[in-house]
Design a protein around this motif. Structure first.
Motif, PDB file in Angstrom:
ATOM      1  N   LYS A  38       0.830  -1.209   0.000  1.00 26.96           N
ATOM      2  CA  LYS A  38       0.000   0.000   0.000  1.00 26.96           C
ATOM      3  C   LYS A  38       0.863   1.256   0.000  1.00 26.96           C
ATOM      4  O   LYS A  38       0.548   2.246  -0.673  1.00 26.96           O
ATOM      5  CB  LYS A  38      -0.935  -0.004   1.217  1.00 26.96           C
ATOM      6  CG  LYS A  38      -2.042  -1.023   1.139  1.00 26.96           C
ATOM      7  CD  LYS A  38      -3.135  -0.778   2.158  1.00 26.96           C
ATOM      8  CE  LYS A  38      -2.694  -1.009   3.570  1.00 26.96           C
ATOM      9  NZ  LYS A  38      -3.822  -0.904   4.542  1.00 26.96           N
ATOM     10  N   VAL A  39       1.970   1.212   0.730  1.00 30.74           N
ATOM     11  CA  VAL A  39       2.876   2.354   0.759  1.00 30.74           C
ATOM     12  C   VAL A  39       3.606   2.478  -0.572  1.00 30.74           C
ATOM     13  O   VAL A  39       3.806   3.589  -1.086  1.00 30.74           O
ATOM     14  CB  VAL A  39       3.882   2.212   1.926  1.00 30.74           C
ATOM     15  CG1 VAL A  39       4.913   3.334   1.875  1.00 30.74           C
ATOM     16  CG2 VAL A  39       3.142   2.223   3.257  1.00 30.74           C
ATOM     17  N   ALA A  40       3.988   1.356  -1.151  1.00 34.02           N
ATOM     18  CA  ALA A  40       4.663   1.381  -2.448  1.00 34.02           C
ATOM     19  C   ALA A  40       3.772   2.003  -3.515  1.00 34.02           C
ATOM     20  O   ALA A  40       4.234   2.755  -4.378  1.00 34.02           O
ATOM     21  CB  ALA A  40       5.069  -0.034  -2.851  1.00 34.02           C
ATOM     22  N   ALA A  41       2.473   1.711  -3.460  1.00 34.53           N
ATOM     23  CA  ALA A  41       1.533   2.297  -4.423  1.00 34.53           C
ATOM     24  C   ALA A  41       1.457   3.810  -4.256  1.00 34.53           C
ATOM     25  O   ALA A  41       1.407   4.558  -5.246  1.00 34.53           O
ATOM     26  CB  ALA A  41       0.155   1.667  -4.238  1.00 34.53           C
ATOM     27  N   LEU A  42       1.461   4.280  -3.004  1.00 37.47           N
ATOM     28  CA  LEU A  42       1.445   5.721  -2.764  1.00 37.47           C
ATOM     29  C   LEU A  42       2.725   6.380  -3.266  1.00 37.47           C
ATOM     30  O   LEU A  42       2.700   7.494  -3.799  1.00 37.47           O
ATOM     31  CB  LEU A  42       1.262   5.999  -1.267  1.00 37.47           C
ATOM     32  CG  LEU A  42      -0.125   5.726  -0.691  1.00 37.47           C
ATOM     33  CD1 LEU A  42      -0.117   5.882   0.829  1.00 37.47           C
ATOM     34  CD2 LEU A  42      -1.160   6.652  -1.305  1.00 37.47           C
ATOM     35  N   GLN A  43       3.849   5.692  -3.098  1.00 33.78           N
ATOM     36  CA  GLN A  43       5.116   6.234  -3.606  1.00 33.78           C
ATOM     37  C   GLN A  43       5.084   6.394  -5.120  1.00 33.78           C
ATOM     38  O   GLN A  43       5.606   7.375  -5.657  1.00 33.78           O
ATOM     39  CB  GLN A  43       6.274   5.322  -3.210  1.00 33.78           C
ATOM     40  CG  GLN A  43       6.739   5.489  -1.777  1.00 33.78           C
ATOM     41  CD  GLN A  43       7.954   4.636  -1.485  1.00 33.78           C
ATOM     42  OE1 GLN A  43       7.879   3.409  -1.486  1.00 33.78           O
ATOM     43  NE2 GLN A  43       9.082   5.280  -1.231  1.00 33.78           N
TER      44      GLN A  43
END
Length: 293
Positions: A38-43
């Protein structure tokens, strides 16, 4: 636009806060313990606004290093949100030493050290905002949650004191006290002690019903709660306490009312322990304190 440092953005309030802030154009420095999809997608969506750093908040040396690095990179931190933490359920007798050490290091000491690391930064830059995610469990205690309450009651006392210490430097603080929310806090990340049959059928094990989604989900919307938290940053004066969820607010009021009634009923007992000339002594003490400040 503001620069925010948020601990624990992989899930729950941290993730909701990060998404809302990125959508409004702010910069977020978010900490994670490990890589998260989920954090990778935001990045990928916000490569110029989201700076993700790895941090275990139980590592005090790492906290100081990370704070120094992000300040050197971004120049300033306008808002700190201490969000990293988890719930621990079980009777005091059911918990082992590792359970106790881990939750206190994460939910209490980690938050203390993050705040201590940011105070000199905010003081030198002329101001800032400290936001501590606590719980209405920082005011209201239930059986089966003793060490979680110990951490939350502790961090609330710390922040209330620090808020007074840093006010002269244009730094304000808010303690956020959410009620039950539909986050991984209950449904995924909660830690449960090795349960003892002696407590079966007692109020201590009532939390098992709460942790089972089949019994109904918590009423709190994490995105709405995150929005209310963000809104407080522009409030002056900043609220010292922010309770989220109407049931949590009512439970807090009821407990504080009970506590006040208990203290009010102890007037004679308290007075019976006073030294007779304590009043002029306290008056001189207060006058000296006010003169020094």
């Amino acid at each position: 636009m503001k620069t925010w440092l948020i601990t624990g953005i992989s899930s729950g309030f941290g993730n909701s806060l990060t998404k809302l802030l990125l959508e409004k154009g702010d910069t977020v420095i978010g900490t994670v313990r490990s890589d998260n999809p989920k954090v990778a997608a935001l990045q990928r969506d916000y490569p110029d606004q989201l700076d993700v750093v790895h941090l275990d908040v139980t590592d005090t040396a790492a906290i100081r290093r990370v704070v120094a690095e992000v300040v050197a990179k971004h120049g300033r931190i306008d808002v700190l949100i201490n969000n990293a933490g988890y719930g621990l359920f079980g009777a005091a007798e059911e918990l082992n030493d590792q359970d106790i050490d881990q939750i206190l290091q994460t939910d209490l000491v980690g938050s203390v050290q993050m705040i201590r690391s940011l105070i000199p930064v905010m003081r030198k830059q002329g101001g800032g905002r400290l936001i501590q995610i606590s719980s209405y469990g920082g005011q209201v205690a239930f059986p089966g949650n003793s060490l979680y309450h110990a951490a939350k009651f502790g961090i609330e006392g710390f922040v209330e004191s620090v808020a007074q210490e840093v006010a002269p430097f244009n730094i304000s603080a808010t303690i956020v006290e959410p009620g039950g929310a539909r986050t991984e806090f209950r449904y995924g990340s909660a830690h449960v002690a090795k349960l003892m049959p002696e407590y079966d059928g007692t109020p201590t094990h009532a939390f098992l019903k709460m942790l089972d989604p089949a019994n109904g989900l918590a009423p709190g919307d994490p995105d709405k709660m995150a929005a209310r938290i963000i809104e407080t940053v522009d409030q002056k004066p900043a609220p010292l306490h922010l309770v989220l969820d109407s049931r949590a607010r009512q439970a807090t009021i009821e407990r504080l009312t009970e506590r006040l009634k208990e203290y009010q009923g102890q007037a004679e007992v308290a007075k019976s322990t006073d030294i007779e000339d304590y009043r002029p002594y306290n008056k001189r003490l207060r006058e000296n304190f006010l003169a020094a400040s």
